[in-house]
Every structure is written in C-alpha cells, then in structure tokens.
Design a protein around this motif. Structure first.
Motif, mmCIF file in Angstrom:
data_model
loop_
_atom_site.group_PDB
_atom_site.id
_atom_site.type_symbol
_atom_site.label_atom_id
_atom_site.label_comp_id
_atom_site.label_asym_id
_atom_site.label_seq_id
_atom_site.Cartn_x
_atom_site.Cartn_y
_atom_site.Cartn_z
ATOM 1 N N PRO A 184 1.645 -8.340 -11.683
ATOM 2 C CA PRO A 184 1.385 -7.105 -10.945
ATOM 3 C C PRO A 184 0.141 -7.223 -10.067
ATOM 4 O O PRO A 184 -0.869 -7.786 -10.496
ATOM 5 C CB PRO A 184 1.170 -6.067 -12.049
ATOM 6 N N ILE A 185 0.237 -6.697 -8.861
ATOM 7 C CA ILE A 185 -0.897 -6.739 -7.908
ATOM 8 C C ILE A 185 -0.873 -5.505 -6.986
ATOM 9 O O ILE A 185 0.045 -4.708 -7.050
ATOM 10 C CB ILE A 185 -0.856 -8.005 -7.004
ATOM 11 N N THR A 186 -1.888 -5.424 -6.123
ATOM 12 C CA THR A 186 -1.973 -4.530 -4.947
ATOM 13 C C THR A 186 -2.199 -3.054 -5.294
ATOM 14 O O THR A 186 -2.029 -2.190 -4.453
ATOM 15 C CB THR A 186 -0.730 -4.684 -4.030
ATOM 16 N N THR A 187 -2.601 -2.745 -6.519
ATOM 17 C CA THR A 187 -2.778 -1.353 -6.912
ATOM 18 C C THR A 187 -4.113 -0.758 -6.433
ATOM 19 O O THR A 187 -4.289 0.455 -6.488
ATOM 20 C CB THR A 187 -2.687 -1.244 -8.438
ATOM 21 N N THR A 188 -5.031 -1.622 -5.999
ATOM 22 C CA THR A 188 -6.226 -1.146 -5.273
ATOM 23 C C THR A 188 -6.378 -2.099 -4.078
ATOM 24 O O THR A 188 -7.317 -2.873 -3.981
ATOM 25 C CB THR A 188 -7.527 -1.172 -6.118
ATOM 26 N N ALA A 189 -5.434 -2.013 -3.171
ATOM 27 C CA ALA A 189 -5.289 -3.038 -2.131
ATOM 28 C C ALA A 189 -6.519 -3.197 -1.244
ATOM 29 O O ALA A 189 -7.118 -2.213 -0.815
ATOM 30 C CB ALA A 189 -4.093 -2.688 -1.253
ATOM 31 N N MET A 190 -6.843 -4.462 -0.965
ATOM 32 C CA MET A 190 -7.855 -4.752 0.059
ATOM 33 C C MET A 190 -7.151 -4.672 1.415
ATOM 34 O O MET A 190 -6.347 -5.555 1.767
ATOM 35 C CB MET A 190 -8.454 -6.145 -0.149
ATOM 36 N N LEU A 191 -7.433 -3.605 2.137
ATOM 37 C CA LEU A 191 -6.797 -3.357 3.443
ATOM 38 C C LEU A 191 -7.718 -2.415 4.205
ATOM 39 O O LEU A 191 -8.497 -1.677 3.579
ATOM 40 C CB LEU A 191 -5.459 -2.629 3.265
ATOM 41 N N PRO A 192 -7.586 -2.383 5.538
ATOM 42 C CA PRO A 192 -8.312 -1.337 6.259
ATOM 43 C C PRO A 192 -7.919 0.040 5.696
ATOM 44 O O PRO A 192 -6.757 0.241 5.319
ATOM 45 C CB PRO A 192 -7.825 -1.492 7.698
ATOM 46 N N LYS A 193 -8.875 0.949 5.658
ATOM 47 C CA LYS A 193 -8.612 2.248 5.030
ATOM 48 C C LYS A 193 -7.472 2.987 5.729
ATOM 49 O O LYS A 193 -6.638 3.620 5.086
ATOM 50 C CB LYS A 193 -9.886 3.095 5.069
ATOM 51 N N GLU A 194 -7.420 2.851 7.043
ATOM 52 C CA GLU A 194 -6.431 3.650 7.777
ATOM 53 C C GLU A 194 -4.987 3.185 7.527
ATOM 54 O O GLU A 194 -4.051 3.881 7.861
ATOM 55 C CB GLU A 194 -6.753 3.695 9.278
ATOM 56 N N ILE A 195 -4.810 2.026 6.920
ATOM 57 C CA ILE A 195 -3.436 1.626 6.574
ATOM 58 C C ILE A 195 -3.255 1.579 5.053
ATOM 59 O O ILE A 195 -2.393 0.873 4.538
ATOM 60 C CB ILE A 195 -3.010 0.297 7.258
ATOM 61 N N GLY A 196 -4.069 2.352 4.363
ATOM 62 C CA GLY A 196 -3.819 2.530 2.929
ATOM 63 C C GLY A 196 -4.702 1.722 2.017
ATOM 64 O O GLY A 196 -4.433 1.634 0.815
ATOM 65 N N GLY A 197 -5.759 1.118 2.543
ATOM 66 C CA GLY A 197 -6.631 0.300 1.698
ATOM 67 C C GLY A 197 -7.404 1.123 0.672
ATOM 68 O O GLY A 197 -7.694 2.303 0.895
ATOM 69 N N VAL A 198 -7.714 0.476 -0.450
ATOM 70 C CA VAL A 198 -8.562 1.102 -1.473
ATOM 71 C C VAL A 198 -9.926 0.420 -1.491
ATOM 72 O O VAL A 198 -10.943 1.047 -1.728
ATOM 73 C CB VAL A 198 -7.885 1.039 -2.861
ATOM 74 N N VAL A 199 -9.940 -0.913 -1.227
ATOM 75 C CA VAL A 199 -11.234 -1.601 -1.113
ATOM 76 C C VAL A 199 -11.335 -2.271 0.255
ATOM 77 O O VAL A 199 -10.325 -2.628 0.859
ATOM 78 C CB VAL A 199 -11.449 -2.657 -2.229
ATOM 79 N N ASP A 200 -12.588 -2.439 0.708
ATOM 80 C CA ASP A 200 -12.817 -3.095 1.994
ATOM 81 C C ASP A 200 -12.972 -4.604 1.776
ATOM 82 O O ASP A 200 -12.769 -5.095 0.652
ATOM 83 C CB ASP A 200 -14.026 -2.475 2.704
ATOM 84 N N THR A 201 -13.340 -5.317 2.804
ATOM 85 C CA THR A 201 -13.383 -6.788 2.686
ATOM 86 C C THR A 201 -14.527 -7.268 1.791
ATOM 87 O O THR A 201 -14.576 -8.438 1.425
ATOM 88 C CB THR A 201 -13.540 -7.452 4.070
ATOM 89 N N SER A 202 -15.448 -6.372 1.430
ATOM 90 C CA SER A 202 -16.456 -6.772 0.432
ATOM 91 C C SER A 202 -16.025 -6.281 -0.950
ATOM 92 O O SER A 202 -16.835 -6.292 -1.884
ATOM 93 C CB SER A 202 -17.836 -6.242 0.812
ATOM 94 N N LEU A 203 -14.780 -5.837 -1.046
ATOM 95 C CA LEU A 203 -14.159 -5.382 -2.301
ATOM 96 C C LEU A 203 -14.778 -4.086 -2.818
ATOM 97 O O LEU A 203 -14.618 -3.732 -3.983
ATOM 98 C CB LEU A 203 -14.200 -6.489 -3.374
ATOM 99 N N LYS A 204 -15.498 -3.408 -1.920
ATOM 100 C CA LYS A 204 -16.096 -2.116 -2.289
ATOM 101 C C LYS A 204 -15.061 -1.010 -2.095
ATOM 102 O O LYS A 204 -14.328 -1.010 -1.106
ATOM 103 C CB LYS A 204 -17.312 -1.859 -1.406
ATOM 104 N N VAL A 205 -14.998 -0.102 -3.053
ATOM 105 C CA VAL A 205 -14.047 1.009 -2.978
ATOM 106 C C VAL A 205 -14.496 1.953 -1.860
ATOM 107 O O VAL A 205 -15.657 2.390 -1.830
ATOM 108 C CB VAL A 205 -13.985 1.757 -4.325
ATOM 109 N N TYR A 206 -13.572 2.247 -0.939
ATOM 110 C CA TYR A 206 -13.895 3.143 0.174
ATOM 111 C C TYR A 206 -14.443 4.460 -0.345
ATOM 112 O O TYR A 206 -13.923 5.025 -1.324
ATOM 113 C CB TYR A 206 -12.651 3.439 1.018
ATOM 114 N N GLY A 207 -15.483 4.941 0.301
ATOM 115 C CA GLY A 207 -16.046 6.237 -0.067
ATOM 116 C C GLY A 207 -17.082 6.143 -1.169
ATOM 117 O O GLY A 207 -17.722 7.134 -1.490
ATOM 118 N N THR A 208 -17.247 4.965 -1.782
ATOM 119 C CA THR A 208 -18.295 4.796 -2.790
ATOM 120 C C THR A 208 -19.359 3.867 -2.218
ATOM 121 O O THR A 208 -19.076 3.065 -1.318
ATOM 122 C CB THR A 208 -17.781 4.172 -4.106
ATOM 123 N N SER A 209 -20.561 3.961 -2.753
ATOM 124 C CA SER A 209 -21.602 3.072 -2.230
ATOM 125 C C SER A 209 -21.784 1.832 -3.099
ATOM 126 O O SER A 209 -22.386 0.857 -2.654
ATOM 127 C CB SER A 209 -22.925 3.838 -2.108
#
Ligand code: FAD
Length: 571
Positions: free
Chosen positions: A509-534
């Motif tokens: 199982p994979i992709t449940t907190t996908a690394m993707l740009p936020k506007e296409i459904g990402g949950v983490v950014d390229t530094s693996l940080k969860v969008y909206g959290t610091s």
C-alpha cells in the motif's frame, strides 16, 4: 532537556522511521525519540529465519489490517499485513530487495516533485546498502547470480545479498533458457536493481549472509547504534495524535501517546514530529490530529486544524495470485531460490499496441470513476494526469507490467505474481476519534478492468513459461488452479472466479499522503512536509506518488535516507 522533551519525535520505529532516527541522531547535539507500538523481535525466530516467510503472519507482531468488503473483487474483505515491532514491516516481509524502473522515479519529478528522480535517489539507495559480494562466497558458485557493482553500495548499514542456502543445481540457467525460448523472449537481466528491471533475473535479499538471518531495519539502523545517548526508543508505546502549539499556525509541539502501562501522556518535540507509521497508519494519525477532510473529521467530532481533504485518498495496492505446478525433481534439501521475471507490455500482451490504444481511450472514464468514488475529493482531471503518466510509463517507456516469481519447494514450483501497476485507487480514513479503532481501508481492488486484464494475462504467461522447454520438461501438471478449474483456452471471464476468489493483497500500500503539488491533491511537499503545517513530515511509504515495479522496501529505505538529508538541511 528531560526524558519527555526531544528535538525530533519519530512516530513509528519501522523501516523508514529507524533510518531517519539513525541519521538525525548522528548529530550529537540533536535528541531523537522513536515511538513504536510493537516490541523488540531481535530474537524472534519467526523474524530471523530467512526461509520463514509467513511464520509471523497472524502473530502479535502483525497488524493484520482488514479492508472493507471489496465490491469489484468478489465481495470479501482482505487482510493487509504490516509489522508491529521495532523494524516494522521489514521484520515480516519477504526480504526481496528490488528497486524501481528509473522512469518510474523520474515520473515523481515529472508530476511536479522537483528534485525527486532516479538520478537523485540512486545515491541514497547506495548509501543505505551493504551488498555482500557473492563472489566471496564459493557456496554460491553456479547459482547464476550476477550484479553490476556500479549500482550498489558496499558500506551502508543495510546488509543485502544472497543466502548461503541459495540453490545452485542449474535451475537458474534452465529458466533463463526457457525465457529465451518463449515466442516473445524475455532477456536475461544482469542486474534488475540498475533502474532497468525488464527481463529475467536473480535478485538479492535483505539478509546477513554470515549469520544466515534476516536483516531488518532494527538490525541495520538501530541495534548497532543503540548506545547513542541522544537516541531513545519507546517500545510498546502507541502514538495517538499530534499535539499543537496554541494559535492559528499548525505547529506541532508533541505527540500524545499511550504507554505500555496503559497511561496516556504527552511527549514534547521542540523541532519536528516525523510520521513513519506506514501507509495504513500515518494518514489516520494525521486525521486524528485534525489534518484532513473537514467533512470526515466533523463526523467524529474532531476539530479541523488543517483543511487537507486528500489525506487518505489515492490508496494504491497490487493484487497477488499464485499458480502451482508439480515438479519432477524434489527440492527438499534445505536449498531454495526465487527467480523473477519482469515482462513489459509488449512481452506480456499479445496485442499490446491495440490494448494500449484502447486503454488510452478509457483513461478519462477511469479517472472520472476514481474521482466519483471518493466524492470528487480528488479531481478527475488530476487523476487523469496521473493515469496518463502511468500509461506513458507502460506503453512508451516499457516498464514491467507484471512481476512473476518462481520458487521451487518440495515437489512443487510455486509462481506468485501480480500486475505491477494497477490503476485502481481507493482510500483509508478513520472510523472513530478513538486512536485504537480500526480504520476504514478500501483499496478498491479490481475496480478498473485493465487491472483484471493484466492479472489474467500474467497467469496465461506463466502457463506459457511452464509449457516451454526446458522448464516444460521439468514440471508436471498444474495443480493451482489446474486445467480442470480454468481450461487451457479460458477466456477472461473464465479466469474471474480464480483471480478474484483467490487473490490477496500484495501488501504494497502507498500514496495515502501523496507527495504532490497541493493543487493536484498532494498531502506533503517535496521536503515531505505536510501542507499547512510548519513542522510535521511524513517519511514512509505513504508519500510515494506512484506505484513502483520492484518491491517497496528498497525505495522506502532510499526515500528515508534522502528525507534525513532534507531534514538536516543538506538538500
Ligand atoms: P513500516 O515498516 O510498517 O513501519 C511502520 C511502523 O510504525 C511499524 O513498526 C508500526 O508498528 C509502527 N506504528 C504504526 N502505528 C503506530 C502508532 N500509532 N504508534 C506507534 N507506532 C506505530 N517489500 C520489499 O521490498 N520486499 C519484500 O519482500 C516485501 N515483502 C512484504 C511482505 C509482507 C508480508 C508485507 C506486509 C510487506 C512486504 N513488503 C516487501 C513491503 C515493505 O516491507 C513495506 O512497504 C515497508 O517495510 C514499509 O515501510 P514503512 O516505513 O512505510 O512502514
């Protein structure tokens, strides 16, 4: 600092978590706590035995997650296994060390993850690896093993190699001859860990050759370093949720845990909380912490801290089936081997070009179906982009579309297999605000018909291999499913009962907190940080945006190695 405050808290002492904890605690002034729900399995024979695959299943070190009833796959639920122990799933997995096709990792960058491609990940595959050179082990002579040193690491923490019990009776060479005799031959692949997986090969495993035991994440990344005073591990401790600093910003300041004595307490993090609880736990921990889809959170009375509706969406797994054949020779001498072949679409499907064109036409409908199944939380136009990339990988780049394993044991040849890149995507969400409650896991196995076609065609391919010399002459009758159950000329429909009635989760199982740009459904950014959290990251298998053709662990280890460098500020 006290025992209840750390710079970094790593949630989950599994495959990825121990890599990150190890690398962060290399910095002497940095304190790291690992929270692990399971215990130590250092001396557990179900773990250490290199021929013991399956022995740990159903024991207390197996989370044995259960899916919902699978409506496109015969209606029953599935058990998805995962390790509950220091070392995580690396303590119960099949030891296979196989990476991805380079083009698949390049696709991570192509979809918008700058800096994540095969070239930037390869150094991290090598950094973690300690390949035990088979040339130094004469007992392996004749076993057919080959590898290209250019693609391997020899000084990393994780021991990888071939076991001293490896079969060397000439079967490897006969199988190779068989693959060359197919109507559409599958070539020998000198090293399927080189980024080019297509072909037939003998892959290495995560094991300690000298001790003949499993090499798991704890043996590689924790036990040799356990004396570091800045690295603490709390075993049998369940992480319940992230705690936040007061105020608008989503800044984590700790983790609520339930200790082995049943007491609940909060442990503080001054810098970051790093989730490494696995693809079927990290998204649920985010939801329990108020990060997710507000509609879902509200159902369970959880206040939304970060509105991020795609947490838990895009769940992908593979489906595993197996054929078996009688063997005329007995393989009961304690030796064993697994041989793998990775056919491309052109090698697997007799009508690959037409099939590809047909699939391309279906992709918009597939994307719409996935989006509608999750209430359009992910957009059909985004899913279509993912699917088009996957189509290009299959029909342009020629990645493997199936993995075919062949293992002799006793008087049988067993051939487990799976379509390597199913299109179906499901979801995982919490079912309660109680952190101990089981989640609702719905992978939607076989939702999209290409996935079924690939699974059927791989079964036909295996039959062809067993009907081709010299293997044909060495094998007897097919015992599973057997020609009386699924006749030689069976059409797709006639395969359905066997495929959908006997498949299991492939445990990828994979992709449940996908690394993707936020506007296409990402949950983490390229530094693996969860969008909206610091300061919350996810570093486990959840972040992989696309499925890989190899097994997951080597890529999980490499992603975690790279994650550690990102967190240290080196990238
Ligand atoms: P894990 O290694 O599962 O780590 C997650 C950790 O978090 C676990 O230790 C868990 O106990 C802990 N945890 C979870 N929730 C909490 C909580 N709330 N509080 C505290 N701790 C928590 N891959 C291969 O490459 N080769 C193979 O041969 C292979 N075979 C497999 C066979 C099986 C049966 C299975 C299940 C998987 C297999 N895989 C294989 C897949 C691979 O092992 C996993 O994908 C990989 O190990 C996952 O790593 P991870 O870091 O994402 O999660």
């Amino acid at each position: 600092k006290s025992d209840s405050t750390y710079d970094y808290i790593v949630v989950g002492g599994g495959t990825s978590g121990l890599v990150v904890a190890n690398r962060l605690s290399e910095q002497k002034n940095t304190t790291v706590l690992v929270i692990e729900a399971g215990g130590s399995v250092y001396n557990n024979p179900n773990v250490t035995d290199t021929l013991g695959y399956g022995k740990a299943f159903g024991t207390d070190i197996d989370w044995a997650y259960e899916t919902t009833d699978q409506e496109y796959a015969g209606g029953s639920s599935q058990i998805v296994r995962a390790g509950k122990a220091l070392g995580g799933t690396s303590t119960i997995n099949g030891l296979v060390y196989l990476r991805a096709q380079a083009a698949q990792i390049d696709a991570w960058e192509a979809i918008g993850n700058k800096g994540w491609n095969w070239k930037t990940l390869l150094p991290y595959f090598k950094k973690g690896e300690k390949l035990q050179d088979p040339a130094k082990h004469p007992v392996l002579d004749g076993s057919g093993i080959t590898f290209d040193p250019a693609y391997h690491g020899f000084t990393g923490p994780l021991k990888v190699g071939w076991p001293s019990t490896q079969l060397n009776d000439g079967l490897a060479q006969k199988l190779n001859a068989t693959y060359q005799n197919l109507d559409v031959p599958v070539q020998f692949n000198h090293d399927s860990n080189s980024g080019d997986m297509v072909g037939y090969s003998l892959y290495p495993k995560t094991l300690d050759y000298e001790l003949n035991i499993r090499e798991d994440a704890a043996r590689a990344y924790y036990y040799p370093y356990q004396n570091r005073t800045n690295l603490h591990v709390w075993l049998n401790t369940h992480a319940n949720k992230i705690t936040w600093k007061d105020g608008h910003e989503a800044t984590a300041d700790g983790v609520e845990v339930t200790l082995s004595n049943g007491k609940t307490t909060v442990v503080k993090a001054t810098r970051e909380v790093i989730l490494a609880a696995g693809a079927l736990k990290s998204p649920v921990l985010l939801e329990l912490s108020g990060v997710g889809n507000p509609d879902i959170l509200a159902k369970y009375g959880i206040a939304t801290k970060v509105n991020l509706p795609t947490v838990g969406e895009n769940l992908q797994d593979q489906m595993n089936n197996g054929l078996q054949f009688e063997s005329k020779k007995s393989y009961a001498d304690g030796k064993s081997a697994d041989y793998v072949s990775y056919p491309s679409a052109a090698q697997l499907f007799p009508n690959s070009t037409a099939l590809g064109a047909d699939l391309l036409r279906k992709l918009p409908a597939y994307a719409a179906q996935v989006a509608s199944a999750n209430g359009n939380v992910t957009k059909a136009s985004d899913i279509y982009r993912f699917f088009k990339i996957q189509w290009d990988l299959i029909f342009r780049d020629g990645i493997p579309v199936a993995e075919i394993l062949l293992s002799p044991y006793g008087n049988l040849y067993s051939s487990e297999y799976w379509g390597s890149v199913p299109f179906s995507r499901g979801s995982i969400h919490l079912s309660s605000a109680d952190p101990m409650a089981a989640a609702i896991i719905d992978p939607k196995y076989f939702m999209l018909d290409f996935d079924f076609e690939a699974q059927v065609q791989a079964a036909r391919f295996i039959r062809e291999v067993f009907n081709t010399e010299p293997l044909g002459d060495m094998a007897g009758a097919e015992t599973t499913p057997g020609l009386s159950t699924v006749p030689a000329d069976a059409d797709d429909e006639a395969w359905a009962d066997f495929i959908k009635g006997k498949y299991r989760s492939n445990f990828h199982p994979i992709t449940t907190t996908a690394m993707l740009p936020k506007e296409i459904g990402g949950v983490v950014d390229t530094s693996l940080k969860v969008y909206g959290t610091s300061n919350v990251r996810v570093v486990d298998a959840s972040i992989m945006p696309f499925q890989v053709c190899g097994h997951l662990q080597s890529t999980v280890y490499a992603v975690a190695e790279r994650a550690a460098d990102i967190i240290k500020g080196r990238l």
